[in-house]
Design a protein around this motif. Structure first.
Motif: not given
Lengths: 121, 313
Positions: A37, A45-46, A49, A55, A63, A65
């Motif tokens: 990442c 995840p942030c 996304v 990403c 992504c 995650w």
């Protein structure tokens, strides 16, 4: 790099794009390496996304995650581990063998003030 | 105890807002930005280099907000700070009586005007929450004692509108488990996503132990909606909403109507503890929106009424 590190990277590099953080959590993250990442997020995840699951930083990449959750759902043994709070990375272990650190228990050492799950009322 | 903590603990509906970024102008500029919203809000967020653009620091702005009689929520992003700096900022904030902390990962540097910047991300946001919780309990991450322990009200953010949608409640649960007692939710132009998240949060019990506060963005044109859709990571604006704003005779009015509808929908959802308003213009958008929604100025809301269900956070 000693022989063990060289062998570990030779095995995990091509398969998981291993970054040799020295404290492997692949089995907890759906066999997806969180160090790939761009933000090196180890706990999910942030918020950036993209709607298609790619990403924020690298639109050509799915992504990490999104992949991790999907894979964790299919792993019968460690699937629930994805919800565990993983401690901050120990930056001293970068480049060392996570296999050795696993056997010695070194990868489980956390700072004395780290008390995940120990939330006071 | 901060007003935000007291009200959320008592189950009172809260209104928070985003402080526009501050560059120059000092206190007069802070006061000018606060003037249109000050009477309406319980607390104001001091942002930490939003969209990876450098501005006056959240600690400096939080101190100024306090001096102006407004309760700050100090945001801390993991993008620009290592664990030593993050702890120092929290302890420094506590020294100034700043208790509300919002922990976040932070937009990536590629979103900013200095994309060549080195990323830090020494901690991720759940780890930062846990470290802040450690400080609240009187110890640095190293274990070194911090005495007296600072009084903190620790929060974070979550984005119900970004994939993996079905795992966003679990991620929010992780943050609550690490010590977050409130979560400000990312701006959402997709009510169905917010609704699904809130339903999951109520079902899992998250909404009962962590105050969930959706964000509402007030814009003035279809172009602004397009900009948000194109440029702001993690926010999707449905094309039909942009088309609706484009087709309107008065785009500003139509965008305001859209914000009203989204806010009205958000606050109707079970488990919602308050609303967070974001308006980038120095206009009276937040005040107008509150009036339209029947939300009274803070001084009036603070009169005893006792009609809200208790929310344990």
């Amino acid at each position: 790099m000693s022989l063990l590190e060289t062998v570990e990277h030779a095995v995990k590099g091509p398969v998981w794009d291993c970054r040799m953080c020295g404290q492997c959590v692949l089995h907890d993250t759906g066999l997806t390496c969180p160090m790939t990442c761009p933000k090196t997020l180890r706990n999910g995840p942030c918020g950036g996304v993209r709607p298609d699951g790619t990403c924020e930083v690298k639109p050509e990449m799915r992504c990490v995650w999104v992949k991790a959750y999907a894979r964790a759902d299919r792993i019968p043994v460690w699937g629930d581990h994805i919800h565990d709070l993983r401690p901050p990375v120990d930056n001293r272990l970068k480049g060392t063998s996570s296999w050795r650190n696993l056997l010695s228990g070194r990868d489980k050492e956390t700072p004395a003030g780290w008390a995940a799950g120990d939330v006071a009322p | 105890m901060s007003r935000l903590e007291r009200k959320l603990t008592a189950g009172e509906f809260v209104v928070t807002a985003e402080m526009p970024t501050i560059d120059g102008g000092g206190f007069p500029e802070i006061q000018r930005q606060l003037a249109p919203m000050k009477a309406w809000v319980d607390a104001v967020n001091a942002t930490d280099n939003p969209a990876a653009h450098a501005h006056a620091s959240p600690l400096a702005v939080s101190i100024a907000l306090k001096a102006c009689g407004v309760e700050p929520v100090m945001q801390l992003a993991c993008r620009d700070r290592n664990r030593l700096n993050l702890q120092a900022e929290i302890v420094g904030a506590a020294m100034h009586g700043i208790e509300n902390i919002s922990c976040m990962t932070g937009d990536d540097v590629v979103a900013g005007d200095e994309p060549e910047t080195r990323r830090v991300f020494d901690l991720d946001s759940p780890q930062l929450i846990a470290v802040a919780e450690g400080l609240r309990n009187g110890r640095y991450l190293s274990g070194r004692v911090l005495e007296p322990a600072p009084h903190l009200f620790i929060g974070a953010v979550e984005n119900p509108g970004a994939p993996p949608y079905e795992h966003r409640v679990a991620r929010a649960e992780k943050k609550a488990g690490a010590g977050a007692r409130f979560l400000q939710l990312q701006i959402s132009f997709t009510p169905d996503r917010l609704e699904a998240f809130m339903a999951g949060a109520v079902a899992s019990g998250l909404a009962a132990r962590c105050a969930l506060i959706p964000s509402i963005l007030i814009v003035r044109s279809a172009l602004a909606l397009k900009f948000v859709d194109d440029k702001v990571a993690g926010i999707e604006v449905p094309p039909e909403l942009i088309a609706r704003a484009e087709a309107a005779a008065d785009q500003q009015l139509e965008c305001f109507e859209i914000a009203c509808e989204l806010a009205d929908h958000a606050r109707s959802l079970p488990g919602v503890a308050g609303l967070h308003f974001i308006s980038f213009r120095k206009d009276a958008g937040i005040a107008k929106l509150c009036q339209r929604l029947g939300i009274k100025p803070r001084a009036e809301r603070d009169q005893p009424h006792g009609n809200s269900p208790a929310l344990a956070v």
